[in-house]
Design a protein around this motif. Structure first.
Motif, PDB file in Angstrom:
ATOM      1  N   SER A 176       0.840  -1.213   0.000  1.00 51.71           N
ATOM      2  CA  SER A 176       0.000   0.000   0.000  1.00 51.71           C
ATOM      3  C   SER A 176       0.867   1.251   0.000  1.00 51.71           C
ATOM      4  N   GLY A 177       2.147   1.107   0.382  1.00 51.91           N
ATOM      5  CA  GLY A 177       3.050   2.251   0.392  1.00 51.91           C
ATOM      6  C   GLY A 177       3.930   2.337  -0.835  1.00 51.91           C
ATOM      7  N   CYS A 178       3.694   1.472  -1.815  1.00 52.75           N
ATOM      8  CA  CYS A 178       4.481   1.497  -3.046  1.00 52.75           C
ATOM      9  C   CYS A 178       3.840   2.422  -4.081  1.00 52.75           C
ATOM     10  N   GLU A 179       4.655   2.926  -4.969  1.00 54.92           N
ATOM     11  CA  GLU A 179       4.150   3.847  -5.996  1.00 54.92           C
ATOM     12  C   GLU A 179       4.995   3.703  -7.251  1.00 54.92           C
ATOM     13  N   CYS A 180       4.385   3.935  -8.394  1.00 60.27           N
ATOM     14  CA  CYS A 180       5.109   3.931  -9.660  1.00 60.27           C
ATOM     15  C   CYS A 180       4.661   5.128 -10.478  1.00 60.27           C
ATOM     16  N   LEU A 181       5.585   5.961 -10.878  1.00 57.98           N
ATOM     17  CA  LEU A 181       5.273   7.114 -11.717  1.00 57.98           C
ATOM     18  C   LEU A 181       5.411   6.735 -13.180  1.00 57.98           C
ATOM     19  N   ASN A 182       4.410   7.123 -13.967  1.00 58.82           N
ATOM     20  CA  ASN A 182       4.343   6.883 -15.413  1.00 58.82           C
ATOM     21  C   ASN A 182       4.028   5.418 -15.756  1.00 58.82           C
ATOM     22  N   GLU A 183       3.297   4.738 -14.879  1.00 62.73           N
ATOM     23  CA  GLU A 183       2.893   3.367 -15.195  1.00 62.73           C
ATOM     24  C   GLU A 183       1.633   3.375 -16.053  1.00 62.73           C
ATOM     25  N   SER A 184       1.499   2.391 -16.915  1.00 63.74           N
ATOM     26  CA  SER A 184       0.308   2.208 -17.731  1.00 63.74           C
ATOM     27  C   SER A 184      -0.839   1.710 -16.855  1.00 63.74           C
ATOM     28  N   ASP A 185      -2.042   2.184 -17.106  1.00 62.56           N
ATOM     29  CA  ASP A 185      -3.208   1.717 -16.350  1.00 62.56           C
ATOM     30  C   ASP A 185      -3.447   0.228 -16.565  1.00 62.56           C
ATOM     31  N   ASP A 186      -3.144  -0.258 -17.770  1.00 63.87           N
ATOM     32  CA  ASP A 186      -3.382  -1.667 -18.089  1.00 63.87           C
ATOM     33  C   ASP A 186      -2.293  -2.590 -17.578  1.00 63.87           C
ATOM     34  N   HIS A 187      -1.105  -2.039 -17.336  1.00 68.01           N
ATOM     35  CA  HIS A 187       0.024  -2.863 -16.894  1.00 68.01           C
ATOM     36  C   HIS A 187       0.747  -2.158 -15.742  1.00 68.01           C
ATOM     37  N   PRO A 188       0.165  -2.187 -14.535  1.00 67.48           N
ATOM     38  CA  PRO A 188       0.717  -1.448 -13.394  1.00 67.48           C
ATOM     39  C   PRO A 188       1.894  -2.166 -12.727  1.00 67.48           C
ATOM     40  N   PHE A 189       2.499  -1.468 -11.801  1.00 63.24           N
ATOM     41  CA  PHE A 189       3.686  -1.931 -11.082  1.00 63.24           C
ATOM     42  C   PHE A 189       3.463  -3.283 -10.405  1.00 63.24           C
ATOM     43  N   THR A 190       2.294  -3.485  -9.819  1.00 67.84           N
ATOM     44  CA  THR A 190       2.031  -4.714  -9.062  1.00 67.84           C
ATOM     45  C   THR A 190       2.225  -5.972  -9.910  1.00 67.84           C
ATOM     46  N   GLN A 191       2.043  -5.859 -11.226  1.00 70.05           N
ATOM     47  CA  GLN A 191       2.185  -7.034 -12.091  1.00 70.05           C
ATOM     48  C   GLN A 191       3.635  -7.488 -12.230  1.00 70.05           C
ATOM     49  N   ALA A 192       4.572  -6.631 -11.843  1.00 70.22           N
ATOM     50  CA  ALA A 192       5.989  -6.999 -11.926  1.00 70.22           C
ATOM     51  C   ALA A 192       6.533  -7.505 -10.590  1.00 70.22           C
ATOM     52  N   LEU A 193       5.697  -7.540  -9.556  1.00 65.33           N
ATOM     53  CA  LEU A 193       6.165  -7.945  -8.237  1.00 65.33           C
ATOM     54  C   LEU A 193       5.976  -9.423  -7.964  1.00 65.33           C
ATOM     55  N   ASN A 194       5.554 -10.185  -8.958  1.00 61.90           N
ATOM     56  CA  ASN A 194       5.555 -11.642  -8.843  1.00 61.90           C
ATOM     57  C   ASN A 194       5.799 -12.218 -10.235  1.00 61.90           C
ATOM     58  N   SER A 195       6.127 -13.495 -10.263  1.00 63.54           N
ATOM     59  CA  SER A 195       6.486 -14.130 -11.530  1.00 63.54           C
ATOM     60  C   SER A 195       5.333 -14.932 -12.114  1.00 63.54           C
ATOM     61  N   ALA A 196       4.118 -14.609 -11.698  1.00 68.62           N
ATOM     62  CA  ALA A 196       2.955 -15.397 -12.114  1.00 68.62           C
ATOM     63  C   ALA A 196       2.384 -14.951 -13.454  1.00 68.62           C
ATOM     64  N   GLY A 197       2.970 -13.938 -14.070  1.00 63.60           N
ATOM     65  CA  GLY A 197       2.451 -13.444 -15.349  1.00 63.60           C
ATOM     66  C   GLY A 197       2.154 -11.965 -15.273  1.00 63.60           C
ATOM     67  N   GLY A 198       1.944 -11.337 -16.417  1.00 63.28           N
ATOM     68  CA  GLY A 198       1.716  -9.898 -16.449  1.00 63.28           C
ATOM     69  C   GLY A 198       3.043  -9.154 -16.487  1.00 63.28           C
ATOM     70  N   TYR A 199       2.971  -7.840 -16.668  1.00 62.38           N
ATOM     71  CA  TYR A 199       4.187  -7.046 -16.719  1.00 62.38           C
ATOM     72  C   TYR A 199       3.860  -5.582 -16.455  1.00 62.38           C
ATOM     73  N   LEU A 200       4.863  -4.854 -16.021  1.00 63.64           N
ATOM     74  CA  LEU A 200       4.786  -3.409 -15.857  1.00 63.64           C
ATOM     75  C   LEU A 200       5.189  -2.761 -17.170  1.00 63.64           C
ATOM     76  N   GLU A 201       4.436  -1.723 -17.575  1.00 61.76           N
ATOM     77  CA  GLU A 201       4.797  -0.971 -18.779  1.00 61.76           C
ATOM     78  C   GLU A 201       4.657   0.516 -18.497  1.00 61.76           C
ATOM     79  N   SER A 202       5.589   1.290 -19.026  1.00 61.83           N
ATOM     80  CA  SER A 202       5.492   2.739 -18.888  1.00 61.83           C
ATOM     81  C   SER A 202       4.371   3.269 -19.780  1.00 61.83           C
ATOM     82  N   ASP A 203       3.988   4.512 -19.545  1.00 64.47           N
ATOM     83  CA  ASP A 203       2.822   5.057 -20.241  1.00 64.47           C
ATOM     84  C   ASP A 203       3.215   6.010 -21.375  1.00 64.47           C
ATOM     85  N   THR A 204       3.578   7.239 -21.036  1.00 67.64           N
ATOM     86  CA  THR A 204       3.742   8.258 -22.081  1.00 67.64           C
ATOM     87  C   THR A 204       5.137   8.276 -22.715  1.00 67.64           C
TER      88      THR A 204
END
Length: 288
Positions: free
Chosen positions: A134-162
């Motif tokens: 709850s105290g983590c944050e990511c600046l410029n993350e995509s709404d569809d691929h947020p930071f939380t998706q990169a914090l485990n190896s179960a699938g998904g990914y973090l992607e920047s936005d602009t």
């Protein structure tokens, strides 16, 4: 009795249970049948197994398992010791139910340890359970691929936005020592130049990240993005409460940057509190 509550009667069982638990939190109660405080807190400890189903609770009589107790430095009962990936996280002496519950909650995290990977670094663990999500944050993350998706190896990914830049801010629920990290990302749009900052009073912005002096600046190769161990300046990362990664660019100047998995590896700061090591109160002969 909950399936994750086990009573050990032989020394060899202790190491077996640690090995089998893997990334799960293990809470070991080193107790004695002759110890009054031990008997009073025993029902509380057993009840916790039901409240924290993705942890392992071990009841270990120090007279039956004297070798295990000696190897863990147990000098009084009850002593509660916390482990993850066979690494000692913390210890607590005394029969205070509220303190014990708070300490178990702290180390249990959100209970998703089955998703964790082994750190592969002796003496260190994946620090994900100590991340206050709850105290983590990511600046410029995509709404569809947020930071939380990169914090485990179960699938998904973090992607920047602009554009290709990202700022990742991780907050820990206790002081940690950070040894290294792993990043898995595509060879074309994975991060290239990163800056590491620690113990910031708040999430830094991109202008500050560009101009400020980091603890460490690293240039990653495509090989590094295959999950290779990225060694950090461990001597400068001995008491970290928050950890910031500024991703300046990616490997091929692609429009956006992607990260499939981020693993931070280290260990808790072992701070000795004298209150934890006072002899257990009780009548003469009650404490071990």
């Amino acid at each position: 009795m909950a399936a994750n509550f086990k009573v050990l009667t032989e020394d060899a069982q202790f190491q077996t249970e640690l090995n089998q638990a893997g990334a799960k939190l293990v809470v070991a109660d080193f107790t004695s049948a002759r110890c009054g405080p031990c008997q009073r807190i025993a029902p509380v400890f057993a009840d916790m197994a039901g409240r924290f189903p993705n942890a392992v609770f071990l009841k270990i009589d120090v007279n039956q398992c004297s070798g295990a107790a000696a190897s863990q430095g147990v000098s009084a009962t009850p002593t509660f010791i916390f482990y993850r990936n066979k690494t000692k996280l913390d210890s607590l002496q005394g029969a205070d139910p509220e303190t014990l519950k708070a300490r178990v909650s702290q180390h249990y995290g959100d209970g998703d340890s089955e998703e964790m990977e082994d750190s592969g670094v002796p003496g260190h663990i994946d620090l994900l359970p100590m991340v206050n999500k709850s105290g983590c944050e990511c600046l410029n993350e995509s709404d569809d691929h947020p930071f939380t998706q990169a914090l485990n190896s179960a699938g998904g990914y973090l992607e920047s936005d602009t554009d290709e830049q990202l700022i990742l801010y991780l907050s820990f629920n206790q002081g940690v020592k950070v040894h290294s990290m792993r990043i898995k990302a595509p060879a074309d749009c994975g991060p290239k130049t990163i800056k590491v900052f620690i113990n910031q009073p708040h999430t830094i912005d991109f202008d500050t990240a560009e101009s400020a002096n980091p603890i460490q600046e690293i240039t990653l190769s495509p090989k590094d993005l295959e999950g290779e161990l990225i060694t950090l300046k461990y001597v400068k990362l001995q008491n970290v409460m928050n950890f910031t990664i500024f991703i300046k660019d990616n490997q091929t100047e692609a429009e956006t940057t992607q990260i499939s998995y981020l693993q931070i590896i280290g260990s808790p700061v072992q701070t000795t509190k004298m209150a934890d090591f006072k002899r257990v109160a009780g009548k003469k002969g009650e404490s071990h």
